[in-house]
Design a protein around this motif. Structure first.
Motif, short mmCIF file in Angstrom:
data_model
loop_
_atom_site.label_atom_id
_atom_site.label_comp_id
_atom_site.label_asym_id
_atom_site.label_seq_id
_atom_site.Cartn_x
_atom_site.Cartn_y
_atom_site.Cartn_z
N GLY A 241 9.24 1.91 4.58
CA GLY A 241 9.31 3.54 4.89
C GLY A 241 9.03 4.88 3.79
O GLY A 241 8.89 5.44 3.83
N ILE A 242 9.02 4.22 2.46
CA ILE A 242 7.91 4.13 1.13
C ILE A 242 6.38 3.79 1.67
O ILE A 242 5.90 4.02 1.14
N ALA A 243 6.49 2.58 1.66
CA ALA A 243 5.08 1.61 1.45
C ALA A 243 5.45 0.86 2.54
O ALA A 243 5.49 0.65 3.26
N GLY B 288 4.47 -6.27 -18.23
CA GLY B 288 3.20 -6.12 -17.83
C GLY B 288 2.75 -4.67 -18.07
O GLY B 288 3.73 -3.87 -18.35
N ALA B 289 1.98 -3.70 -17.67
CA ALA B 289 1.56 -2.28 -18.23
C ALA B 289 2.00 -1.43 -17.31
O ALA B 289 2.32 -2.22 -16.04
N SER B 290 2.43 -0.26 -18.09
CA SER B 290 3.18 0.63 -17.29
C SER B 290 2.28 1.02 -15.46
O SER B 290 1.39 0.65 -15.97
N GLY B 291 2.48 1.33 -14.70
CA GLY B 291 2.16 1.14 -13.28
C GLY B 291 1.31 -0.76 -12.91
O GLY B 291 0.24 0.13 -11.82
N SER B 292 1.44 -1.21 -13.23
CA SER B 292 0.78 -2.36 -13.39
C SER B 292 1.85 -3.43 -11.70
O SER B 292 0.92 -3.52 -11.15
N GLY B 293 2.50 -2.31 -10.99
CA GLY B 293 3.53 -2.67 -9.97
C GLY B 293 4.52 -3.01 -9.53
O GLY B 293 4.99 -4.23 -8.62
N LYS B 294 4.98 -3.50 -10.68
CA LYS B 294 5.83 -4.32 -10.97
C LYS B 294 6.88 -3.95 -10.18
O LYS B 294 7.83 -4.46 -9.87
N SER B 295 7.50 -2.03 -10.45
CA SER B 295 8.57 -1.80 -9.75
C SER B 295 8.69 -1.86 -8.37
O SER B 295 8.88 -2.28 -7.53
N THR B 296 7.19 -2.09 -7.97
CA THR B 296 6.80 -1.52 -5.94
C THR B 296 7.31 -3.09 -6.09
O THR B 296 7.29 -3.70 -4.47
N PHE B 297 6.74 -4.47 -6.85
CA PHE B 297 6.63 -5.57 -6.23
C PHE B 297 8.39 -6.19 -6.04
O PHE B 297 8.54 -6.48 -4.77
N PHE C 264 0.69 -1.08 0.23
CA PHE C 264 -0.08 -0.07 0.22
C PHE C 264 1.12 1.24 -0.02
O PHE C 264 1.76 1.59 0.66
N TYR C 265 0.50 2.26 -0.76
CA TYR C 265 0.81 3.43 -0.91
C TYR C 265 -0.06 4.93 -0.03
O TYR C 265 -1.31 4.73 -0.95
N GLY C 266 0.08 4.45 1.60
CA GLY C 266 -0.70 5.00 2.10
C GLY C 266 -1.91 4.00 1.66
O GLY C 266 -2.58 3.58 2.04
N ASP C 267 -3.51 4.97 1.37
CA ASP C 267 -4.34 4.03 0.97
C ASP C 267 -4.60 2.89 -0.11
O ASP C 267 -5.56 2.28 -0.52
N TYR C 268 -3.84 3.71 -0.92
CA TYR C 268 -3.53 3.20 -2.33
C TYR C 268 -2.89 1.98 -2.15
O TYR C 268 -2.01 1.84 -1.83
N GLU C 269 -3.64 0.64 -2.55
CA GLU C 269 -3.41 -0.02 -2.90
C GLU C 269 -2.43 -0.72 -3.79
O GLU C 269 -3.19 -1.12 -4.94
N ALA C 270 -1.22 -1.05 -4.44
CA ALA C 270 -0.49 -0.68 -5.27
C ALA C 270 -0.37 -2.80 -6.05
O ALA C 270 0.06 -2.83 -6.71
N ILE C 271 -0.07 -3.92 -5.56
CA ILE C 271 -0.05 -5.20 -4.75
C ILE C 271 -1.06 -5.66 -4.27
O ILE C 271 -1.45 -5.32 -3.17
N1 LIG Z 1 6.35 5.83 -3.84
C1 LIG Z 1 4.57 6.27 -4.60
N2 LIG Z 1 4.10 6.74 -3.63
C2 LIG Z 1 2.66 6.12 -4.54
N3 LIG Z 1 2.60 5.88 -5.33
C3 LIG Z 1 2.99 5.02 -6.01
C4 LIG Z 1 4.90 4.97 -5.48
N4 LIG Z 1 5.61 4.95 -6.18
C5 LIG Z 1 4.74 3.20 -7.27
N5 LIG Z 1 3.56 4.59 -7.34
C6 LIG Z 1 2.10 3.90 -7.53
O1 LIG Z 1 1.69 3.20 -7.96
C7 LIG Z 1 1.17 2.31 -8.68
C8 LIG Z 1 2.47 0.68 -9.25
O2 LIG Z 1 3.91 1.35 -10.05
P1 LIG Z 1 5.27 0.73 -9.95
O3 LIG Z 1 5.37 0.08 -9.54
O4 LIG Z 1 6.19 1.93 -10.23
O5 LIG Z 1 4.93 0.17 -11.54
P2 LIG Z 1 5.18 -0.15 -12.65
O6 LIG Z 1 6.91 -0.38 -12.53
O7 LIG Z 1 4.91 -1.67 -13.09
O8 LIG Z 1 5.47 0.88 -14.22
C9 LIG Z 1 1.54 2.85 -9.91
O9 LIG Z 1 0.00 3.56 -10.25
C10 LIG Z 1 1.97 4.75 -8.86
O10 LIG Z 1 1.40 5.64 -9.59
#
Ligand SMILES: Nc1ncnc2c1ncn2[C@@H]1O[C@H](COP(=O)(O)OP(=O)(O)O)[C@@H](O)[C@H]1O
Ligand SMILES: [Mg+2]
Lengths: 294, 263, 306
Positions: free
Chosen positions: B70-72, B51-60, B27-34
């Motif tokens: 400290g970020i998520a 996967g499409a951009s914004g699908s959560g690959k980097s987050t994962f 979660f980024y705050g309330d937003y569930e990224a994964i």
């Molecule tokens: N530091 C952050 N704070 C808030 N939201 C984030 C942050 N980093 C990524 N997100 C959100 O999380 C979602 C997944 O992002 P990300 O993992 O970067 O996707 P990808 O690498 O697949 O393009 C996106 O909707 C993005 O806007």
């Protein structure tokens, strides 16, 4: 065609205003240079001052100013570094961080007399350090800390997060990532900030008149034992600086050539501040080149 | 062709698993990224995350070695050597030494090429001059950079080209001899020639390292990876052998995504 | 047990360093905060003495017009601080009002009229003006401004007007450079949209640019006022230091800072004369706080509007 005419008038007015501002600076500098430069000689810069007769120099005051500056920087730089590292790297956004930032802002906007008076109460009276270089350096540290902290924080902030990630991803602690990677990368801009603040410290007088004192006892430049009373590096001796000297001789009015000595001192002050400004720019650029050179 | 909503390959016991996530939610705050990602990362293989951009690959990816601390807010489990990495008892610095990461933009330190590599080694207690030298050479050779820089090891790393800098970042990571290497779109800032070199480097590294790579470039995933995971809207919808995935995707969305890219 | 697994479960050198570094840096920051608290504590403690142990009424202190702490009248010392308070406010307001058109004009030159050459020439001019130490301003005030005013208006030349001129130059760069920041943060589109509608450059500046930069300019002005109010030596050297209600701009007067700089050294700690001075310092401190508050309020207003 009123609008067109107004536009012309306004533009002319703005040019005039800018011209006046430039003129003010030219007159100020011109005055200092014309009145001050002729005073400057080796003996003026090195001989001690005379309170009641003319022909005195500013040697001791000049030395005091430089010594005080160095001491102030030695005390304030590590503290400012630590504080700015915490603020930029560790502090989480929130109420407490905001409160701390507000406090630093308040400190930076305090009139320097107030800082001097506080220094007088705490260092001179309470801690019994008397009118001394040390009291002066501590007061100047209080005066210098908020600005230096903010400037270093800005320098740290300018370094890309990629560098922080790079360090962390190798299993290095954040502390070492910051102190050994981010900080060195920020050195050019930190150095610029430090030198600029040094210019401010060098010209400061109000914070010093009741902390470092208003007298410049004779010094024996052959004696470098810091515990001797006439040693130049004794931090416990009272020390009138160049800026305080200008104020003192002008408000007391007993030195017969006060105006000439003040003009000479003012010229020295301005030249030093100017040099600091140029040095800050040049050194910042040179260090940056050094850092990125192949 | 039969289609499913989700297909996750399960390895049988003869494939060693380097890392496994269970019910990972980020979660980024309330937003569930994964949301609830389960994935097994096989040892000594290259696993691609697409996967499409914004699908959560980097987050994962970033949560795998706790770079999201400290970020998520990361919930769920990340199993590594019978330890759940997502717990307090883990020393993150010691863990990151084993699970290294290379980022999208090359980020060499403003130090010499040599120091870029020795810096982390020294921090981790390797101080013997001879040993350091050997490690630098091996790492640079493994990263296929040695021939290009061996004569200018003491020059600033900032003078390297983008492709060289990125390979230096890989060398810097593998000099620590980690277990797992995580790469987040490492080639996206590089030109085609540098990209090809980088791909070759990765294929050679597979022998000793478990590699997880996020990539936007599907042909690249097809060329270098053994397994591929397809992320969509914060979850893994398909995970399979790369060849199978690209020839006969089991999930309709994957099919769409892949055929969209290959035209 | 496998070695890697073990290493991950034991506290690493990096973890220890991290904890130590965090403590060190937090201590530095805490030290600065402590200093701020100490400044307020010390000065408030000494400044309130006048009212607690010397039994002067706060109202009388703030409204009294006679300042002669060594003289007692009706059992209480004569410590009316109004002359200094009035002097400080008068000089501050006059200097700022004088500086505002110059600051805004100069800033407009740098942002709208001739951005390239304007900035190239005026930026260093501002930096130099900021860099000149305040004693140097005081000295020039004493040797140029005071005699000039003496020639024109007669009298001694010392007074509010001299102080105003000196402070005008000192606050000018502060207000100007902050105004430049706020003007250049007005989006370019605003300007081009207005010009496209057929407005002249001046109409654009007046109706669009200055309007939308108003909160920033106000902040700049308050900053300038804060600097003017707190300036000590430069003012003290030209104001004449007579603790009388200012009745003329060209007669000797005094400010809070000028009385403080001359007085602290000439009084003995713990006496009424000395306590009264610390009360002046307290006023100075509170005013500095008030200016800060004003800046925050303006910033919040500006943020709400957007
Ligand atoms: N530091 C952050 N704070 C808030 N939201 C984030 C942050 N980093 C990524 N997100 C959100 O999380 C979602 C997944 O992002 P990300 O993992 O970067 O996707 P990808 O690498 O697949 O393009 C996106 O909707 C993005 O806007
Ligand atoms: Mg990404």
């Amino acid at each position: 065609m009123n609008a067109k005419r107004n536009d012309k008038i306004a533009t002319g007015l703005l040019y005039t205003i800018a011209g006046i501002v430039i003129l003010i600076l030219v007159l100020l500098l011109g005055f200092i240079i014309i009145r001050g430069l002729p005073q400057l000689s080796w003996s003026f810069l090195t001989s001690p001052s005379k309170a009641f007769s003319s022909g005195g120099g500013i040697g001791i005051q000049l030395f005091n100013s430089l010594y005080l500056l160095i001491l102030t920087m030695l005390i304030s730089l590590p503290i400012a570094l630590g504080a700015s590292i915490y603020l930029n790297e560790y502090a989480k956004p929130g109420m407490i961080t905001n409160a701390v930032r507000t406090m630093i802002e308040i400190l930076s906007s305090l009139p320097s007399v107030v800082v001097g008076l506080f220094g007088f109460l705490l260092f001179v009276v309470q801690l019994n350090l008397s009118f001394s270089i040390l009291s002066g350096a501590l007061a100047l540290t209080v005066f210098n800390l908020p600005l230096l902290t903010r400037s270093i924080e800005g320098s740290l902030k300018a370094i890309s997060n990629d560098q922080r990630n790079g360090g962390l991803a190798l299993g290095i602690s954040k502390w070492e990532t910051v102190t050994k990677i981010i900080l060195p990368a920020a050195v050019p801009s930190i150095v610029s900030g430090v030198i600029l603040s040094a210019g401010r410290v060098f010209g400061e007088a109000a914070a010093l008149i009741y902390t470092a004192g208003q007298s410049a006892p004779a010094l024996n430049f052959a004696n470098w034992n810091p515990f001797n009373i006439d040693s130049p590096i004794n931090p416990m001796r009272p020390a009138e600086t160049l800026a305080v000297h200008i104020w003192k001789i002008n408000s007391e009015g007993i030195m017969p050539d006060a105006t000439a000595v003040s003009a000479g001192s003012a010229a020295v002050l301005i030249i030093v501040v100017l040099l600091f400004n140029l040095l800050a720019r040049w050194l910042g650029r040179a260090l940056y080149k050094c850092l990125t050179a192949a | 062709m039969e289609t499913k909503d989700r297909y996750i390959l399960q390895f049988n016991s003869d494939q060693e698993i380097a890392l496994e996530t269970k019910q990972l939610k980020i979660f980024y705050g309330d937003y569930e990224a994964i949301s609830a990602a389960d994935l097994q990362i096989p040892r000594f293989k290259i696993t691609a995350l697409i996967g499409a951009s914004g699908s959560g690959k980097s987050t994962f990816l970033r949560s795998l070695n706790r770079m999201n601390d400290g970020i998520a807010n990361v919930q769920g489990q990340i199993w590594y050597r019978d330890l759940d990495l997502n717990t307090k008892q883990i020393d993150v610095y010691a863990m990151r030494r084993q699970i290294g990461m290379v980022f999208q933009r090359p980020n060499p330190f403003p130090k010499s090429i040599y120091e870029n590599i020795t810096f982390a080694l020294e921090r981790h207690g390797i101080t013997d001059k001879k040993q350091l030298k050997e490690r630098v050479e091996t790492a640079l050779k493994q990263a296929a950079l040695w021939d290009e820089v061996k004569d200018k090891l003491n020059k600033s790393a900032l003078a390297l080209s983008g492709g060289q800098a990125q390979r230096l970042c890989i060398a810097r990571a593998i000099a620590l001899q980690p277990d797992i290497l995580l790469l987040d779109e490492p080639a996206s800032a590089l030109d085609p020639i540098s990209t090809a070199q980088l791909e070759e480097t990765l294929i050679n590294l597979k022998e000793h390292y478990t590699i997880v790579i996020v990539t936007h470039n599907l042909p690249q995933a097809a060329r270098i990876s053994d397994y591929t995971a397809h992320f969509s809207q914060g979850t893994v919808i398909e995970f399979n052998d790369t060849k199978d995935m690209f020839t006969q995707p089991k999930v309709a969305l994957t099919n769409e995504y892949i055929s969209g890219d290959f035209g | 047990m496998d070695k890697i697994r073990e290493s991950i479960l034991t506290t690493s050198r990096a973890s220890k360093l991290e904890r130590r570094g965090k403590i060190i840096s937090l201590t530095c920051l805490g030290g600065i905060c402590l200093v701020v608290v100490a400044i307020f504590g010390f000065i408030a403690y000494r400044g309130l003495m006048t009212f607690t142990s010397d039994h002067v009424s706060i109202i009388k202190f703030l409204t009294g017009t006679e300042w002669n702490p060594s003289v007692s009248k009706n059992g209480a010392p004569l410590v009316g601080a109004l002359p200094m308070i009035a002097g400080s406010f008068l000089i501050t307001i006059l200097a700022t009002v004088l500086a505002i058109p110059f600051a805004i004009g100069t800033a407009l030159m740098m942002t709208d009229i001739t951005p390239k050459t304007g900035t190239r020439i005026l930026q260093p001019v501002l930096e130099l003006l900021v860099g000149i130490p305040s004693v140097v301003y005081g000295f020039i005030g004493l040797t140029v401004v005071v005699p000039a005013i003496r020639t024109v208006f007669g009298g001694s030349g010392f007074g509010i007007l001299s102080g105003t001129f000196v402070l005008f130059v000192m606050v000018l760069p502060t207000i100007t450079s902050m105004t430049v920041d706020s003007l250049s943060s007005v989006p370019k589109d605003y300007r081009s949209a207005s010009l496209a509608l057929g407005a002249t450059r001046w109409q654009t500046i007046y109706k669009v640019v200055l309007r939308s930069a108003t909160p920033g300019i106000l902040t700049a002005i308050v900053f300038g006022m804060a600097r003017a109010f707190g300036e000590a030596l430069a003012v003290q050297m030209v104001v004449g230091n007579a603790t009388l209600m200012p009745y003329s701009l060209v007669a000797p007067a005094s400010t809070l800072t000028s009385v403080l700089t001359t007085g602290i050294g000439n009084t003995v700690m713990g006496t009424v004369q000395n306590d009264a001075l610390w009360s002046l310092a307290l006023i100075l401190l509170l005013m500095s706080l008030a200016f800060n508050l004003a800046i925050h309020l303006i910033a919040r207003r500006g943020a709400m509007k957007r």
